[in-house]
Design an enzyme around this catalytic site. Sequence first.
Site, PDB file in Angstrom:
ATOM      1  N   ASP A 313       0.872  -1.164   0.000  1.00 18.44           N
ATOM      2  CA  ASP A 313       0.000   0.000   0.000  1.00 18.44           C
ATOM      3  C   ASP A 313       0.917   1.224   0.000  1.00 18.44           C
ATOM      4  O   ASP A 313       2.119   1.123   0.306  1.00 18.44           O
ATOM      5  CB  ASP A 313      -0.954  -0.005   1.200  1.00 18.44           C
ATOM      6  CG  ASP A 313      -2.164   0.914   0.954  1.00 18.44           C
ATOM      7  OD1 ASP A 313      -2.099   1.779   0.046  1.00 18.44           O
ATOM      8  OD2 ASP A 313      -3.178   0.783   1.674  1.00 18.44           O
TER       9      ASP A 313
HETATM   10  C1  NOJ Z   1      -4.014   3.997   0.076  1.00 18.94           C
HETATM   11  C2  NOJ Z   1      -5.176   3.071   0.100  1.00 18.94           C
HETATM   12  O1  NOJ Z   1      -5.186   2.354   1.313  1.00 18.94           O
HETATM   13  C3  NOJ Z   1      -5.196   2.095  -1.064  1.00 18.94           C
HETATM   14  O2  NOJ Z   1      -6.402   1.378  -1.031  1.00 18.94           O
HETATM   15  C4  NOJ Z   1      -5.030   2.828  -2.354  1.00 18.94           C
HETATM   16  O3  NOJ Z   1      -5.088   1.935  -3.437  1.00 18.94           O
HETATM   17  C5  NOJ Z   1      -3.719   3.593  -2.328  1.00 18.94           C
HETATM   18  N1  NOJ Z   1      -3.738   4.529  -1.220  1.00 18.94           N
HETATM   19  C6  NOJ Z   1      -3.451   4.369  -3.608  1.00 18.94           C
HETATM   20  O4  NOJ Z   1      -4.315   5.440  -3.683  1.00 18.94           O
END
Ligand code: NOJ
Length: 889
Positions: A313
């Site tokens: 993430d």
């Molecule tokens: C953080 C989020 O938790 C995730 O779901 C997302 O895909 C990424 N940011 C990218 O925006």
Amino acid sequence: MLDMHSIATVLLACAGSALAQNFSNDGNYGAPFPNTVYPGFASDNPVVIAGSKTNQTSPPQYPSPWGAGSGDWASAYQKARAFVSQLTLEEKVNLTTGTGWELDRCVGQTGSIPRLGFRAMCLQDSPVGVRDTDFNSVFPAGINVAATFDRGAAYARGQAMGEEHHGKGVDMQLGPVAGPLGRTPEGGRNWEGFSPDPILTGVQFAESIKGIQSAGVMTSAKHYIGYEQEHFRLVSDSETYGFTIAESGSANFDDETMHELYLWPFADGVRAGATSIMCSYNQVNNSQSCQNSYVLNHLLKGELGFQGFVVSDWIGTHSGVASILAGLDMTMPGDSAVYDSGDSYFGANLTVAVLNGTVPAWRLDDMAVRIMAGFYFVERNTTTRGPINFSSWTTDTYGYEHYYVGEGWTEINSHVDVRGEHASLIRSIGARSTVLLKNVNNTLPLNGKEKLTAVFGNDAGPNIDGPNSCSDRGCDNGTLGMAWGSGSANFPYLVTPDTAIQNTVVAAGGAYESSLDNIAVDTMAALARRANVSIFFANADSGEWYIEVDGNLGDRNNLTLWQNAEAAIDAVAGNCSNTILVVHTTGPVLLEKYENHPNITAILWAGVPGQESGNSIADVLYGNVNPGAKLPFTIGKDRSDYGVDILYTPNAAVPQINFEEGVFIDYRAFDRHNETPTYEFGFGLSYTTFAYSDLHITKMNVSDYVPFSGYTPAAPTYGNFSTNPADHVFPSNFSRVPLYQYPWLNSTNLTLASKDPHYGLPGSVPAGAQDGSAQPIPKAGGAPGGNPMLYDVLYRVEATITNTGSVAGEEVPQLYISRGGPYDPVKELRGFERLSIAPNSSTTFSVDVTRRDISSWSTGEQDWYVRNTTKKVYVGSSSRSLLLQGVLA
Ligand code: NOJ
């Protein structure tokens, strides 16, 4: 002796001591799961199984399994190996590392391989549509897809979303979501996923993956694992809200709960061919999810036989070598702990780590092969895929290619309309996911001939600043078509209930008025007194932690309705004896008082339905669509009935989120504690009625379970590279984009190249982490999704479902099993089907019960087994309406 945290810092960290502190609480070296008495069962015949407790640790598991191309992956692996064999060390590193936040067009973008004409891979949110662009659709949220209980709807929505991503030049859609699963009803991002039931989630997750990937787009199935609350997911977010914590909160859970609940849908996703898995922000048993060798190496790549790649993430990577050896294959968006730091744990530092032998060459090759195998698995083509035709950072036509640093002015958005004919699918899923909870004396459907129809509530109208005016939908203004965070997308339009119902009523010749300000309760009361039917729209919103809405830090603070709706509903229902309540919510809200209110004649849960919201609800209210959806969660009478809650205040420097309830969440908890909910899991009414009869159970002839045994081949390598640092410095005359991540070295001196003042100090890597010799495959493993014998069909259960009413309808019969062990849930969903049945007709409901469906996880054996107990089977119309019963014998 330095431990792994130090190694990570010594060899790879680029920003000195500030980054080093991030490793201090990682527990990768802890003892195996401690044995403890399962909380809550101490007074029963105590059973000693792995427990969930504060400061629990996660056992080390090395080496990181290399992909073998098993299952359906053989051809993708063949192509990936051929491709990777041609690459230089730097080109392989480029595949693994994002170029930096807002430094290219997509929310995540890898490096490219210009020599082979291979453009960067574009990774783009979200699970409801293409994020941060225009002329895309906004689909109903995952929680609505769960409510349809319709596999076909999940697949069709996935395929449509995949087509839209494909049309924008996206290589990988960041979704779907099976974590959070929905441990707590207030969980901020539950709506992005499906249901707190792992079977329902597993089925819809797998169908979504297959649908998206059928359009030639990779998926990143997320967030793995234990990401069940927004609070304390990251240190940086916490600081914003004034919480001082030392590390991300740790989800502490035991081995059995891991397997029987949270890992279950991920097994389905892996079996469906998920090309990548996104590791989550939280820690698991006090080890960061993205550097937890137990959950990545052992569970995901070992037991589940995952053949794709693990992507972090965003800013979820906390180290270089430690994470790579623990199973992380790609870091996003590439920067180290801080967005646009200019440093990376991967990039040039990965090149250094391979040159000095800390990361074995086979491990980098495995990372690159896994990434390219995902690419080929969905039949993307390295040279003919379309260009990335949008920028996440602006919808202006012209802008900077490297937005954050203002370099590369160009035409950056082509405004390609990718919506196709998806509006009708969105409208249909919106209607088919609406759950009818109460319908006194067939109040619904309305016929449009009511003399005066009055519609009430902020939630019926528009956001007067425009549907996209709040960044990432971070406000609750107007009707709730979508909740907030990175799981959002820009609306192409948003049909409000006010508009759609007015159109319907006016076309039928009725009179129509609406009152959309929940504060103006007297105005509402006056209108309600005159109305023949009042329809009140209310909502409850939630989202991701980086945005606060009305004091809610992602997770909801309570289970009540927002925007003064409760007072406004009282005013309307107190003045109109035919009041219909529609709720748009991201999860359960308390409805007991409305269920008992004599003037509230109907209640509907419409979830988070997307751009066609108003049309979808009008279709149900006026009978164009006969409701057939079922609740994908339990609506309790009281918040405390759920038995679990968000940890809202840190209980330690590293917040300890103890999953002490084990597998007993949602209906499993209500059953265990004998709580009667307002509306149970699986409940939903129709405009017709159904009868259940003729339960038949057929035992299939299957051979006994055999634990998997065998070894992998030794780790393969693809291609050679020079170990001379001089061959890996930046090419001469190379023009660098500031802050961008590159794979080349700054210096032939590896100390300087790594920019780490501690480089060269003695350190250690975990035992076995660099070992590329043949490794044993876990007993529960052997193929994507786990041991194939788990999926053998042991029984077929059939029942007859008859439409006994006068209109056609859709029913979702559900099959529950009681595994019969003393610590098992009273019953668990194991099968369902959405059936369309004409009046006075019957259809056969049929479920294949697999070995996995009746198995339990043995912490001692580290394998599944069928306990010697009587297994009861139930078929019914909800989790509490178990109309037919039998025994699996
Ligand atoms: C953080 C989020 O938790 C995730 O779901 C997302 O895909 C990424 N940011 C990218 O925006």
